[in-house]
Design an enzyme around this catalytic site. Structure first.
Site, PDB file in Angstrom:
ATOM      1  N   LYS A 111      34.148  36.043 -21.766  1.00 52.62           N
ATOM      2  CA  LYS A 111      34.306  35.886 -20.541  1.00 52.62           C
ATOM      3  C   LYS A 111      35.455  36.538 -19.694  1.00 52.62           C
ATOM      4  O   LYS A 111      35.333  36.996 -18.628  1.00 52.62           O
ATOM      5  CB  LYS A 111      34.335  34.374 -20.195  1.00 52.62           C
ATOM      6  CG  LYS A 111      34.343  33.683 -18.821  1.00 52.62           C
ATOM      7  CD  LYS A 111      33.228  34.206 -18.158  1.00 52.62           C
ATOM      8  CE  LYS A 111      33.217  33.819 -16.555  1.00 52.62           C
ATOM      9  NZ  LYS A 111      32.110  33.795 -15.862  1.00 52.62           N
ATOM     10  N   LYS A 134      42.213  31.970 -11.048  1.00 47.75           N
ATOM     11  CA  LYS A 134      42.452  31.339 -12.112  1.00 47.75           C
ATOM     12  C   LYS A 134      41.975  32.071 -13.243  1.00 47.75           C
ATOM     13  O   LYS A 134      42.696  32.289 -14.585  1.00 47.75           O
ATOM     14  CB  LYS A 134      41.755  29.871 -12.127  1.00 47.75           C
ATOM     15  CG  LYS A 134      41.608  28.955 -13.187  1.00 47.75           C
ATOM     16  CD  LYS A 134      40.342  29.173 -14.164  1.00 47.75           C
ATOM     17  CE  LYS A 134      39.147  28.991 -13.586  1.00 47.75           C
ATOM     18  NZ  LYS A 134      37.893  28.957 -14.424  1.00 47.75           N
TER      19      LYS A 134
HETATM   20  P1  NAD Z   1      32.789  23.445  -8.966  1.00 49.97           P
HETATM   21  O1  NAD Z   1      34.062  23.042  -8.361  1.00 49.97           O
HETATM   22  O2  NAD Z   1      31.588  23.605  -7.927  1.00 49.97           O
HETATM   23  O3  NAD Z   1      32.305  22.052  -9.803  1.00 49.97           O
HETATM   24  C1  NAD Z   1      32.988  21.448 -10.500  1.00 49.97           C
HETATM   25  C2  NAD Z   1      32.494  19.983 -10.600  1.00 49.97           C
HETATM   26  O4  NAD Z   1      33.367  19.137 -11.482  1.00 49.97           O
HETATM   27  C3  NAD Z   1      32.756  19.319  -9.303  1.00 49.97           C
HETATM   28  O5  NAD Z   1      31.732  18.534  -8.877  1.00 49.97           O
HETATM   29  C4  NAD Z   1      33.919  18.313  -9.488  1.00 49.97           C
HETATM   30  O6  NAD Z   1      33.817  17.182  -8.573  1.00 49.97           O
HETATM   31  C5  NAD Z   1      33.698  17.805 -10.841  1.00 49.97           C
HETATM   32  N1  NAD Z   1      34.818  17.401 -11.546  1.00 49.97           N
HETATM   33  C6  NAD Z   1      36.116  17.773 -11.347  1.00 49.97           C
HETATM   34  N2  NAD Z   1      37.085  17.182 -12.379  1.00 49.97           N
HETATM   35  C7  NAD Z   1      36.287  16.146 -12.771  1.00 49.97           C
HETATM   36  C8  NAD Z   1      36.573  15.085 -13.641  1.00 49.97           C
HETATM   37  N3  NAD Z   1      37.921  15.024 -14.033  1.00 49.97           N
HETATM   38  N4  NAD Z   1      35.583  14.275 -14.086  1.00 49.97           N
HETATM   39  C9  NAD Z   1      34.522  14.567 -13.659  1.00 49.97           C
HETATM   40  N5  NAD Z   1      34.026  15.535 -12.736  1.00 49.97           N
HETATM   41  C10 NAD Z   1      35.054  16.269 -12.434  1.00 49.97           C
HETATM   42  O7  NAD Z   1      32.842  24.503  -9.670  1.00 49.97           O
HETATM   43  P2  NAD Z   1      31.726  25.513 -10.253  1.00 49.97           P
HETATM   44  O8  NAD Z   1      31.788  26.653  -9.261  1.00 49.97           O
HETATM   45  O9  NAD Z   1      30.643  24.726 -10.671  1.00 49.97           O
HETATM   46  O10 NAD Z   1      32.419  26.154 -11.569  1.00 49.97           O
HETATM   47  C11 NAD Z   1      32.570  25.325 -12.826  1.00 49.97           C
HETATM   48  C12 NAD Z   1      33.040  26.307 -13.914  1.00 49.97           C
HETATM   49  O11 NAD Z   1      32.178  27.413 -14.100  1.00 49.97           O
HETATM   50  C13 NAD Z   1      34.308  26.768 -13.693  1.00 49.97           C
HETATM   51  O12 NAD Z   1      35.257  27.074 -14.997  1.00 49.97           O
HETATM   52  C14 NAD Z   1      34.199  28.583 -13.224  1.00 49.97           C
HETATM   53  O13 NAD Z   1      35.203  29.286 -13.560  1.00 49.97           O
HETATM   54  C15 NAD Z   1      32.975  28.716 -13.926  1.00 49.97           C
HETATM   55  N6  NAD Z   1      31.893  29.545 -13.388  1.00 49.97           N
HETATM   56  C16 NAD Z   1      31.456  29.608 -12.071  1.00 49.97           C
HETATM   57  C17 NAD Z   1      30.677  30.418 -11.598  1.00 49.97           C
HETATM   58  C18 NAD Z   1      30.286  30.371 -10.010  1.00 49.97           C
HETATM   59  O14 NAD Z   1      29.585  31.352  -9.359  1.00 49.97           O
HETATM   60  N7  NAD Z   1      30.561  29.270  -9.332  1.00 49.97           N
HETATM   61  C19 NAD Z   1      30.159  31.326 -12.301  1.00 49.97           C
HETATM   62  C20 NAD Z   1      30.545  31.446 -13.640  1.00 49.97           C
HETATM   63  C21 NAD Z   1      31.450  30.426 -14.208  1.00 49.97           C
END
Ligand code: NAD
Length: 291
Positions: A168, A236
């Site tokens: 990744k 990050k």
């Molecule tokens: P996001 O911030 O939209 O979602 C994260 C969720 O986790 C939020 O709803 C938040 O309320 C919840 N959360 C945070 N801490 C928590 C806890 N302690 N207990 C319970 N819930 C908790 O982020 P995202 O865009 O969905 O990304 C998630 C992961 O996927 C990241 O590591 C990101 O790098 C990766 N990612 C994102 C994308 C993208 O396009 N958004 C693409 C590939 C990978």
């Protein structure tokens, strides 16, 4: 069909949990902010009030959380409450070291652990078309295939725990660097009076073509930087990449430069914009007004 506890129902986790419900699994979700739980309930899942309630007794436990800090915090609770023998799949993007740690700690308590970061962004999550890079054992990868098939199109086991995160990191290195170069190409073409829209159409069909040119050239030319994938998250990821390179004692000069450009976007106040907002950095470096 399995019972699944799903923690982290944000941009990516929300639609992924919905696909698992649609595939016939019994999904119980927990998310820090409660709005996301309502969406899961509407999709046919169940809402839990804590990590413990979401994971206790489930066959499979999934996390899709922002960064290492949240994964470490939530995984500590999972270790306490998940049933022995449960399969734990972490879809979050974190450092390889954190995934090695979850693998080792999980094994001590009888959990079967996979790191499974994804690529494909929000559209990939919504369309169940993610690419998934998996670290762990062959047997656990086989056991997780129904989950991967419900949320993704391409999934490969790439090595032991932590290896999914390494691949990744390589993905984010290429994506960040490509955005930086496409942004510079737009500045160059527009500044020298060429038709940048037609120019990018031609480039997309040649050796310079890429998924980024295919999917993002229109929005970049229109300066539409709504996320998508936020600069903050890519910042990050660049930290993960540069640290992984230090750990491996290899040099990634292009990656280091890309990390600085993404840090500049953040310093300019663009952290919550899409990573294609590297365009704004390329323009600022050439003294062009941002629109
Ligand atoms: P996001 O911030 O939209 O979602 C994260 C969720 O986790 C939020 O709803 C938040 O309320 C919840 N959360 C945070 N801490 C928590 C806890 N302690 N207990 C319970 N819930 C908790 O982020 P995202 O865009 O969905 O990304 C998630 C992961 O996927 C990241 O590591 C990101 O790098 C990766 N990612 C994102 C994308 C993208 O396009 N958004 C693409 C590939 C990978």
């Amino acid at each position: 069909m399995s019972s699944i506890g799903f923690i982290g129902l944000g941009i990516m986790g929300g639609p992924m949990a919905g696909h698992l419900v649609a595939a016939g699994h019994e999904v119980t979700g927990y998310n820090r902010s409660p709005g996301a739980l309502e969406k899961l309930k509407a999709a046919g899942g169940a809402a839990a009030g804590s990590v413990a309630a979401a994971v206790a007794g489930r066959d499979i436990v999934i996390t899709m959380l922002p960064q290492d800090e949240q994964v470490v915090e939530v995984f500590s609770e999972i270790l306490e409450h998940a049933k022995p023998g449960a399969l734990y799949i972490d879809f979050s993007t974190v450092t390889p070291k954190t995934s090695e740690w979850t693998g080792a700690e999980g094994a001590k308590r009888g959990l079967r652990v996979l790191d499974a970061p994804v690529s494909g962004g929000e559209p990939g999550a919504i369309n169940a078309a993610l690419s998934i890079m998996v670290g762990g054992s062959e047997a656990d990868f086989e056991a997780a295939k129904p989950v991967f098939a419900a949320v993704g199109k391409t999934y490969e086991l790439v090595g032991p725990n932590g290896s999914g995160q390494v691949v990744k990191a390589a993905n984010q290195l290429i994506v960040g660097g490509t955005y930086a170069l496409v942004a510079e190409a737009i500045v160059l073409m527009e500044s020298l009076g060429a038709d940048a829209a037609k120019g990018l159409d031609v480039l997309a069909g040649g050796l310079a073509g890429s998924k980024i040119l295919e999917l993002k050239r229109k929005s970049m030319l229109e300066r539409d930087f709504r996320p998508g994938f936020r600069i903050d998250l890519h910042h990050k990821d660049m930290g993960i990449i540069t640290q992984a390179a230090r750990d491996a004692e290899v040099t990634i000069p292009m990656g280091a430069l890309t990390a600085q450009l993404i840090a500049a976007a953040r310093a300019m106040g663009h952290g919550s914009l899409d990573h294609s907002a590297l365009q704004l950095v390329a323009e600022a470096l050439s003294g062009k007004a941002n629109s």
